[in-house]
Design a protein around this motif. Structure first.
Motif: not given
Ligand SMILES: *Cc1c(COP(=O)(O)O)cnc(C)c1O
Length: 457
Positions: A32-40, A366-377
């Protein structure tokens, strides 16, 4: 701390969600090129991107769906919808639209000319853009208290009345075809506006002959705050307060994806026959016939029922209490948040949480990426990616705060989900060095947060 109110409903139908593995999340965010909007959405475990259109409908709403009358003209659900909206707002004409921004476009394209100004406490981004699209200028006139994350002022969404009057005198009322107020103030942290402020804002606009409209998306949450926090309002029903609030206005725009507890829909409320005619002509051109406005009969029924459920005070006490407890829980694990919590989201001060990441490297993102990486949030950055700019010399202009918003869908998540979020935040807090800054590798000209691409530093 974290004393969550018990739900005033029980669960009859469930939707599976899944926490994919860490390796899968790593792959998903990289692709998703580190853009949370582009994650399914299927690769997200808990989704706090928005509270818009994400509500769980009730059994009563789903039962209403089956009573949908799909006649092109004059379907029975329209009349139920119209009667319900009139009983809440008191407006004479109720125009259905497929969502809030369609109502904004119909209204503004009917009444604004290039060079006009439209003041409000803070315009929401679609409202802001729809005003600009007509060549007019949206102007935000919020009280000073609303501009700071600290401080417990109860109505941080209020308009600064002195500044508003000075503004009207400066540009001249003939340049202001409409004045607005947003309840609650979405872009300003979901902070409420007091009934007294709405009354005074209305008086002021009317003194200069300016029609006054309410952007009413979260009017029920706002009226609940009025009941809880404003002197003399505690013994009134939220519906009575809402009726008084709308009585000060000449109309409203509303997204039923918020306090309509529906997945789609909205409306315009009006008292002016000339504006009604203009808007209706355009409505048929763009949205559909007057009695469905871009919606199916079944949607109108779900909205009619949802609007009444959103005024239920047990529901509202739970809704506002849940957000408050979520905020307290995050604060208790050392996460700095915007105080006090508003009606629909908790805003994390990512700049304060991650002081070692320079703002030019987007700590909020960076925090939005970390929340996803760490917890799928999934959460959304409201900081330099969303609102940053460059001056003529190419120097960065930063917005006042580097925030990350966790918007809470209505009737969807339970206490254990929020505790899970707090645990993920704790893990990130213990290892802040693992949160990385980012560089933009691609960006469009407008609204870059939706489609920009990044690489990690
Ligand atoms: C969501 C929202 C809108 C736009 O409504 P949509 O249904 O998303 O088009 C307008 N104003 C405010 C305050 C909102 O929160």
């Amino acid at each position: 701390m974290g004393d969550f109110p018990a739900e005033p409903y029980r669960i009859k139908s469930v939707e599976a969600i899944k926490l994919i593995t860490r390796e899968e999340r790593e792959k998903s965010i990289r692709e998703a090129k580190y853009n949370i909007f582009k994650v399914k959405a299927e690769d997200i475990y808990l989704d706090f991107l928005t509270d818009s259109g994400t509500s769980a409908m009730s059994d009563n709403q789903w039962a209403g769906i089956m009573t949908g009358d799909e006649s092109y003209a004059g379907c029975r659900n329209y009349f139920h919808f119209e009667e319900t909206v009139k009983s809440i707002t008191g407006f004479k004409q109720i125009i259905p639209v497929h969502q809030g921004r369609a109502g904004e476009h119909l209204l503004f394209s009917s009444i604004l000319k290039p060079g006009d100004k439209v003041p409000s406490n803070t315009h929401f981004d679609t409202t802001h853009a729809n005003i600009q699209f007509q060549g007019a200028e949206p102007v935000d006139i919020l009280i000073e208290e609303g501009l700071h994350s600290e401080g417990q002022y109860p109505f941080k969404g209020n308009v600064d009345l002195n500044k508003l009057e000075a503004f009207i005198k400066k540009v001249g009322p003939e340049k202001i075809p409409i004045g607005m107020i947003t309840v609650t103030n979405n872009s300003g942290g979901g902070q409420p506006v007091s009934l007294e402020n709405i009354k005074q804002v209305s008086k002021l606009y009317h003194k200069y002959g300016i029609p006054f409209f309410i952007d009413a998306c979260r009017y029920a949450e706002n009226c609940y705050f009025i009941k809880m926090r404003e002197e003399g309002q505690g013994d009134r029903s939220v519906k009575e307060i809402a009726r008084e609030m709308f009585s000060y206005a000449d109309g409203c725009t509303m997204s039923a994806k918020k306090d309509g507890l529906a997945n789609i829909g909205g409306f315009i409320g009006l008292n002016d026959e000339a504006w009604h005619k203009k808007i209706t002509t355009k409505l048929i051109l763009i949205e559909g016939f007057r009695t469905y406005g871009g919606l199916a009969g079944r949607d109108l029924e779900a909205i009619a029922r949802g609007l009444l459920e959103a005024l239920d005070e047990d529901y509202l006490a739970h809704r506002i209490g849940q957000i408050k407890s979520f905020g307290e829980l995050l604060a208790s694990v050392g996460v700095p948040i915007v105080q006090p919590t508003g009606g629909h989201a908790v805003f994390v001060d990512a700049g304060a949480f991650l002081p070692d990441i320079p703002r030019k490297d987007f700590p909020g993102w960076g925090l939005t990426v970390a929340l996803y990486r760490e917890g799928g949030i999934r959460a959304v950055e409201i900081g330099t990616v969303m609102f940053g700019a460059k001056d003529e010399k190419g120097n960065d202009i930063f917005p006042p705060m580097e925030l990350v918003r966790l918007a809470v869908p209505r009737r969807v998540y339970t206490e254990s989900h929020f505790k899970y979020v707090a645990k993920v935040f704790s893990r990130i807090a213990e290892n802040k060095k693992s949160v990385r800054g980012l560089k933009i590798t691609y960006q469009p000209e407008l609204l870059r947060h939706f489609t920009s691409e990044f690489k990690e530093i």
